[in-house]
Design a protein around this motif. Structure first.
Motif, PDB file in Angstrom:
ATOM      1  N   TYR A 180      -7.095  -3.521  -1.734  1.00  0.00           N
ATOM      2  CA  TYR A 180      -6.434  -3.334  -0.435  1.00  0.00           C
ATOM      3  C   TYR A 180      -7.421  -3.538   0.711  1.00  0.00           C
ATOM      4  O   TYR A 180      -7.082  -4.162   1.719  1.00  0.00           O
ATOM      5  CB  TYR A 180      -5.782  -1.952  -0.360  1.00  0.00           C
ATOM      6  CG  TYR A 180      -4.674  -1.772  -1.373  1.00  0.00           C
ATOM      7  CD1 TYR A 180      -3.776  -2.805  -1.645  1.00  0.00           C
ATOM      8  CD2 TYR A 180      -4.523  -0.588  -2.073  1.00  0.00           C
ATOM      9  CE1 TYR A 180      -2.767  -2.651  -2.578  1.00  0.00           C
ATOM     10  CE2 TYR A 180      -3.513  -0.422  -3.008  1.00  0.00           C
ATOM     11  CZ  TYR A 180      -2.636  -1.458  -3.260  1.00  0.00           C
ATOM     12  OH  TYR A 180      -1.637  -1.315  -4.190  1.00  0.00           O
ATOM     13  N   ILE A 232       0.842  -1.201   0.000  1.00  0.00           N
ATOM     14  CA  ILE A 232       0.000   0.000   0.000  1.00  0.00           C
ATOM     15  C   ILE A 232       0.878   1.253   0.000  1.00  0.00           C
ATOM     16  O   ILE A 232       0.660   2.184  -0.787  1.00  0.00           O
ATOM     17  CB  ILE A 232      -0.954  -0.011   1.218  1.00  0.00           C
ATOM     18  CG1 ILE A 232      -2.001  -1.115   1.064  1.00  0.00           C
ATOM     19  CG2 ILE A 232      -1.632   1.351   1.383  1.00  0.00           C
ATOM     20  CD1 ILE A 232      -2.865  -1.343   2.296  1.00  0.00           C
ATOM     21  N   VAL A 281     -10.291   4.344   0.001  1.00  0.00           N
ATOM     22  CA  VAL A 281      -9.282   4.915  -0.898  1.00  0.00           C
ATOM     23  C   VAL A 281      -8.120   5.370  -0.019  1.00  0.00           C
ATOM     24  O   VAL A 281      -8.326   6.066   0.974  1.00  0.00           O
ATOM     25  CB  VAL A 281      -9.873   6.094  -1.705  1.00  0.00           C
ATOM     26  CG1 VAL A 281      -8.781   6.846  -2.444  1.00  0.00           C
ATOM     27  CG2 VAL A 281     -10.919   5.582  -2.694  1.00  0.00           C
ATOM     28  N   ARG A 282      -6.907   4.980  -0.387  1.00  0.00           N
ATOM     29  CA  ARG A 282      -5.756   5.183   0.510  1.00  0.00           C
ATOM     30  C   ARG A 282      -4.981   6.464   0.246  1.00  0.00           C
ATOM     31  O   ARG A 282      -4.026   6.765   0.959  1.00  0.00           O
ATOM     32  CB  ARG A 282      -4.801   3.982   0.412  1.00  0.00           C
ATOM     33  CG  ARG A 282      -5.486   2.628   0.572  1.00  0.00           C
ATOM     34  CD  ARG A 282      -6.325   2.587   1.822  1.00  0.00           C
ATOM     35  NE  ARG A 282      -7.214   1.442   1.860  1.00  0.00           N
ATOM     36  CZ  ARG A 282      -7.116   0.472   2.735  1.00  0.00           C
ATOM     37  NH1 ARG A 282      -6.173   0.468   3.626  1.00  0.00           N
ATOM     38  NH2 ARG A 282      -8.002  -0.509   2.714  1.00  0.00           N
ATOM     39  N   CYS A 283      -5.358   7.187  -0.771  1.00  0.00           N
ATOM     40  CA  CYS A 283      -4.689   8.462  -1.080  1.00  0.00           C
ATOM     41  C   CYS A 283      -5.700   9.587  -1.045  1.00  0.00           C
ATOM     42  O   CYS A 283      -6.858   9.393  -1.445  1.00  0.00           O
ATOM     43  CB  CYS A 283      -4.047   8.415  -2.462  1.00  0.00           C
ATOM     44  SG  CYS A 283      -2.765   7.166  -2.610  1.00  0.00           S
ATOM     45  N   ALA A 304      -9.763   0.819  -8.191  1.00  0.00           N
ATOM     46  CA  ALA A 304      -8.324   0.498  -8.161  1.00  0.00           C
ATOM     47  C   ALA A 304      -7.854   0.177  -6.748  1.00  0.00           C
ATOM     48  O   ALA A 304      -6.979  -0.669  -6.544  1.00  0.00           O
ATOM     49  CB  ALA A 304      -7.526   1.667  -8.727  1.00  0.00           C
ATOM     50  N   CYS A 305      -8.422   0.843  -5.766  1.00  0.00           N
ATOM     51  CA  CYS A 305      -7.987   0.675  -4.385  1.00  0.00           C
ATOM     52  C   CYS A 305      -8.717  -0.465  -3.671  1.00  0.00           C
ATOM     53  O   CYS A 305      -8.306  -0.869  -2.582  1.00  0.00           O
ATOM     54  CB  CYS A 305      -8.181   1.986  -3.623  1.00  0.00           C
ATOM     55  SG  CYS A 305      -6.888   2.287  -2.398  1.00  0.00           S
ATOM     56  N   ARG A 328      -1.514  13.833  -3.855  1.00  0.00           N
ATOM     57  CA  ARG A 328      -1.061  13.629  -2.461  1.00  0.00           C
ATOM     58  C   ARG A 328       0.309  14.290  -2.257  1.00  0.00           C
ATOM     59  O   ARG A 328       0.600  14.823  -1.188  1.00  0.00           O
ATOM     60  CB  ARG A 328      -1.030  12.137  -2.118  1.00  0.00           C
ATOM     61  CG  ARG A 328       0.080  11.343  -2.758  1.00  0.00           C
ATOM     62  CD  ARG A 328      -0.107   9.836  -2.682  1.00  0.00           C
ATOM     63  NE  ARG A 328       1.111   9.151  -3.082  1.00  0.00           N
ATOM     64  CZ  ARG A 328       1.149   7.940  -3.635  1.00  0.00           C
ATOM     65  NH1 ARG A 328       0.038   7.277  -3.871  1.00  0.00           N
ATOM     66  NH2 ARG A 328       2.299   7.393  -3.948  1.00  0.00           N
ATOM     67  N   PRO A 355       0.305   6.770   0.298  1.00  0.00           N
ATOM     68  CA  PRO A 355      -0.929   6.076   0.675  1.00  0.00           C
ATOM     69  C   PRO A 355      -0.918   5.755   2.174  1.00  0.00           C
ATOM     70  O   PRO A 355       0.142   5.500   2.757  1.00  0.00           O
ATOM     71  CB  PRO A 355      -0.875   4.799  -0.168  1.00  0.00           C
ATOM     72  CG  PRO A 355       0.015   5.124  -1.317  1.00  0.00           C
ATOM     73  CD  PRO A 355       1.048   6.069  -0.764  1.00  0.00           C
ATOM     74  N   LEU A 391      -4.183  10.753  -8.124  1.00  0.00           N
ATOM     75  CA  LEU A 391      -4.031  10.803  -6.673  1.00  0.00           C
ATOM     76  C   LEU A 391      -2.563  10.791  -6.265  1.00  0.00           C
ATOM     77  O   LEU A 391      -2.182  11.418  -5.263  1.00  0.00           O
ATOM     78  CB  LEU A 391      -4.780   9.635  -6.022  1.00  0.00           C
ATOM     79  CG  LEU A 391      -6.285   9.583  -6.303  1.00  0.00           C
ATOM     80  CD1 LEU A 391      -6.952   8.544  -5.428  1.00  0.00           C
ATOM     81  CD2 LEU A 391      -6.934  10.943  -6.119  1.00  0.00           C
ATOM     82  N   CYS A 446       2.207   2.247  -3.411  1.00  0.00           N
ATOM     83  CA  CYS A 446       1.288   2.205  -4.550  1.00  0.00           C
ATOM     84  C   CYS A 446       1.255   3.545  -5.318  1.00  0.00           C
ATOM     85  O   CYS A 446       1.148   4.616  -4.728  1.00  0.00           O
ATOM     86  CB  CYS A 446      -0.117   1.856  -4.071  1.00  0.00           C
ATOM     87  SG  CYS A 446      -1.266   1.599  -5.432  1.00  0.00           S
ATOM     88  N   VAL A 447       1.307   3.420  -6.634  1.00  0.00           N
ATOM     89  CA  VAL A 447       1.203   4.600  -7.511  1.00  0.00           C
ATOM     90  C   VAL A 447       0.200   4.302  -8.630  1.00  0.00           C
ATOM     91  O   VAL A 447       0.295   4.822  -9.725  1.00  0.00           O
ATOM     92  CB  VAL A 447       2.578   4.987  -8.108  1.00  0.00           C
ATOM     93  CG1 VAL A 447       3.509   5.497  -7.029  1.00  0.00           C
ATOM     94  CG2 VAL A 447       3.222   3.794  -8.829  1.00  0.00           C
ATOM     95  N   ARG A 448      -0.782   3.462  -8.291  1.00  0.00           N
ATOM     96  CA  ARG A 448      -1.701   2.970  -9.321  1.00  0.00           C
ATOM     97  C   ARG A 448      -2.581   4.086  -9.902  1.00  0.00           C
ATOM     98  O   ARG A 448      -3.022   3.985 -11.043  1.00  0.00           O
ATOM     99  CB  ARG A 448      -2.575   1.885  -8.665  1.00  0.00           C
ATOM    100  CG  ARG A 448      -3.194   0.902  -9.611  1.00  0.00           C
ATOM    101  CD  ARG A 448      -3.973  -0.138  -8.823  1.00  0.00           C
ATOM    102  NE  ARG A 448      -3.135  -1.133  -8.196  1.00  0.00           N
ATOM    103  CZ  ARG A 448      -3.538  -1.954  -7.206  1.00  0.00           C
ATOM    104  NH1 ARG A 448      -4.763  -1.857  -6.719  1.00  0.00           N
ATOM    105  NH2 ARG A 448      -2.719  -2.846  -6.706  1.00  0.00           N
ATOM    106  N   CYS A 449      -2.878   5.109  -9.125  1.00  0.00           N
ATOM    107  CA  CYS A 449      -3.783   6.180  -9.591  1.00  0.00           C
ATOM    108  C   CYS A 449      -2.960   7.446  -9.859  1.00  0.00           C
ATOM    109  O   CYS A 449      -2.573   8.144  -8.901  1.00  0.00           O
ATOM    110  CB  CYS A 449      -4.838   6.485  -8.538  1.00  0.00           C
ATOM    111  SG  CYS A 449      -5.774   5.045  -8.008  1.00  0.00           S
TER     112      CYS A 449
HETATM  113  S1  SF4 Z   1      -5.819   5.332  -4.098  1.00  0.00           S
HETATM  114 FE1  SF4 Z   1      -5.210   3.203  -3.668  1.00  0.00          FE
HETATM  115  S2  SF4 Z   1      -4.870   2.269  -5.694  1.00  0.00           S
HETATM  116 FE2  SF4 Z   1      -4.864   4.529  -5.987  1.00  0.00          FE
HETATM  117  S3  SF4 Z   1      -2.678   5.106  -5.819  1.00  0.00           S
HETATM  118 FE3  SF4 Z   1      -3.575   5.331  -3.769  1.00  0.00          FE
HETATM  119  S4  SF4 Z   1      -3.168   3.360  -2.747  1.00  0.00           S
HETATM  120 FE4  SF4 Z   1      -2.879   3.055  -4.956  1.00  0.00          FE
END
Ligand code: SF4
Length: 256
Positions: free
Chosen positions: A150, A25, A130-132, A146-147, A38, A58, A34, A28-31
């Motif tokens: 987790y 987590i 959502v972690r970000c 996407a999140c 961040r 995140p 965000l 993570c740079v999936r989004c």
């Molecule tokens: S919101 Fe979740 S999936 Fe998207 S970048 Fe942050 S941790 Fe990764």
């Protein structure tokens, strides 16, 4: 896992699964939106925190891995969890949440100011869908999706969960999606409302509350008695709802 390690009850050892999940987590740079936001929040800051280093990564869940009460929020606050690196820590929403958790015996102290303040939880765990931190506190549907793995992974590790308390409409909708994917509810749709209680098919419970954002607490949409009543009910249900049989699989839950 930084948070879970710190929260472990004395008779519980941190596991490799929690450690690995937290590392994943945090990296993570999936989004892309965000990821950029961040970091920008942490560079621009606000005046009252201008001298602080922001976390700007995140934010993983926090609490007791043996928890029966699972609290699910939306996302890190820009100058709260995105600054401190721990859920609901360092802002007004956290004052509501941890104050109430302390009053009910879940939290070791009523305040949560920074990630090294010594706070511990027992029998409660807190995560966000959502972690970000999202701009205007509004993640897109794609970002929520996407999140989702987790949250699903945490759910699969929280084997003693009995009551899920979702804070706000988006957190409730996403938690319900997870329950649907797991076959834990037969409801196609449930309209979010404060105080809603939805029994799951395995005897556990899904509850809903307004989120303790200032948008709700300053307008009186959510009052302290309303908030405390939901938590008192959640606590009562953790003691009476059936322990679940079987554990949700993180892989299955990614269907949500
Ligand atoms: S919101 Fe979740 S999936 Fe998207 S970048 Fe942050 S941790 Fe990764």
């Amino acid at each position: 896992m930084q948070n879970a390690e710190r929260m472990m009850p004395s008779d519980t050892e941190p596991t490799a699964e929690w450690d690995q999940l937290t590392r994943t987590i945090h990296a993570c740079v999936r989004c892309p939106r965000l990821h950029a936001f961040r970091e920008r929040v942490g560079e621009e800051k606000v005046r009252r925190h201008a001298e602080e280093d922001y976390w700007s990564r995140p934010v993983a869940g926090f609490g007791d891995p043996d928890a029966r009460l699972i609290i699910i929020g939306l996302a890190p606050g820009a100058h709260g969890a995105n600054r401190t690196g721990r859920v609901f820590t360092g802002d007004a929403s956290g004052e509501w949440l941890y104050g109430t958790l302390h009053a009910l015996g879940y939290a070791s102290q009523p305040t949560a100011r920074h990630r090294d303040d010594g706070l511990t939880l027992r029998d409660a765990y807190i995560a966000n869908i959502v972690r970000c931190v999202p701009p205007d506190n509004r993640p897109t549907s794609a970002e929520i999706t996407a999140c989702a793995p987790y949250l699903a992974a945490e759910m699969s590790l929280l084997k003693n969960a009995r009551v899920y308390l979702a804070l706000g409409g988006l957190a409730f909708a996403q938690t319900l999606r997870f329950m649907q994917a797991q076959g834990l509810t037969t409801a196609d749709r449930l309209k979010f409302r404060h105080g809603l209680e939805h029994p799951l098919t395995d005897g556990r419970q899904l509850l809903a509350s307004y989120h303790p954002s200032q948008q709700n607490t300053r307008t009186g949409r959510l009052t302290m008695p309303m908030w405390e009543a939901v938590f008192a009910r959640a606590k009562a249900l953790t003691d009476t709802s059936e322990p679940h049989v079987g554990t949700p699989s993180a892989g299955d839950s990614q269907k949500s």
